[in-house]
Write an enzyme that holds these catalytic residues in place. Sequence first.
Site, PDB file in Angstrom:
ATOM      1  N   ASP A  11       0.838  -1.107   0.278  1.00  9.07           N
ATOM      2  CA  ASP A  11      -0.023  -0.023  -0.007  1.00  9.07           C
ATOM      3  C   ASP A  11       0.944   1.241  -0.045  1.00  9.07           C
ATOM      4  OD1 ASP A  11      -2.407   1.432  -0.016  1.00  9.07           O
ATOM      5  OD2 ASP A  11      -2.774   1.288   2.037  1.00  9.07           O
ATOM      6  N   ASN A  13       1.260   3.423  -3.170  1.00 10.53           N
ATOM      7  CA  ASN A  13       1.985   3.786  -4.209  1.00 10.53           C
ATOM      8  C   ASN A  13       1.127   5.219  -4.579  1.00 10.53           C
ATOM      9  OD1 ASN A  13       2.955   1.132  -4.510  1.00 10.53           O
ATOM     10  ND2 ASN A  13       1.555   0.602  -6.025  1.00 10.53           N
ATOM     11  N   GLY A  14      -0.064   5.256  -4.408  1.00 10.08           N
ATOM     12  CA  GLY A  14      -0.652   6.665  -4.740  1.00 10.08           C
ATOM     13  C   GLY A  14      -0.109   7.801  -3.889  1.00 10.08           C
ATOM     14  N   ASN A  59     -10.781  -3.016  -6.026  1.00  2.00           N
ATOM     15  CA  ASN A  59     -10.054  -2.039  -6.853  1.00  2.00           C
ATOM     16  C   ASN A  59     -10.744  -1.668  -8.236  1.00  2.00           C
ATOM     17  OD1 ASN A  59      -7.008  -3.014  -5.595  1.00  2.00           O
ATOM     18  ND2 ASN A  59      -8.344  -1.418  -4.740  1.00  2.00           N
TER      19      ASN A  59
END
Length: 231
Positions: A11, A13-14, A59
Site C-alpha cells: 500500500d 503507491n498513490g 479495486n
Amino acid sequence: MSGLHVAVIMDGNGRWAQARGLPRSAGHLGGVEALRRTVEAAPAHGITTLSVYAFSADNWKRPRAEVDGLLALFRSYMVGERRALCSADVRLSVIGRRDRLGGGLVGDIEATEDATATGGRLHLRLAIDYSARDAIAQAAVSSGIDGPITRERVAARVGSGCGRPAAGSEVDLLIRTGGEQRLSDFLLWECAYAELWFTTVMWPDFDEADLARAIEEFRMRDRRFGGVATT
Ligand code: FPP
C-alpha cells in the site's frame, strides 16, 4: 527451520506519487520496482512463499484509467519478468478470479505460470482480482469435499482463491506498508495465526532493510497458536 510464508499488502503507491507531484501511475511503477527488490531479497531471508496483493476485487471501483493502467502493468510484468523469474528459480502463480480479466492478460498469466512451474527457490503468488471472503464463500458452496469437512480440506479449497485447487498454506507474517493497519480482505483464512507487521513506509520505498527489520521482529515474536509457552 522450514521456509516462511510472507504476505504483503503493498500500500501507498498513490500517496508516494502525490507527495512527489507525480501521477498515481508513477507510484505503481515504483511499486513494481519494490516488488522486484522484494522478490530478489526474499530467499536470503528464509522466505519460500511470498504472496502479494496486487489488485483486490474492490479495486474495480477505481477510475477506469487507473484500472486499465494497472491491468497493463500486470501484463507487462508477466511478459517482461518471465525470463528473470525462471533464471532466479521463482515459480509464479496468480490467485483470484480470472473471468473478469481480459483474455490477453489471462493468456500472459498462464504462459508465465507454465514457464516458471518448476521454480523451487521461491513461490511468488500474485493476488489479482482477489477477495478472501469470496474465496472462502466459493470454497463453501462448491466444496465437493468428500467425507468430513476438516480445516485442512477447506484450506486446500480456499488456497487458490478462485476455485482451482492449490495449497492454502498458512501465512507466517503479514506485512502492510503505507501506514494503514487492516487486512482489507487479503488471505483472511490463511492469516488466522499470522503475525502482523505494519509500517508507515510507502510501498515504492520499501527495500531489503525494511524486509530484514520485519523478519527480525517476527523472529522475536512468541507464536503459541493458542497453546502455552514451552520454555
Ligand atoms: C496500493 O496503493 C497498491 C495497489 C492497489 C496496486 C498494487 C500494485 C503494484 C505494487 C504494482 C504492480 C504489481 C505487479 C504485480 C506488477 P494505492 O494505490 O492504494 O496507494 P494509496 O493508498 O497511497 O492511494
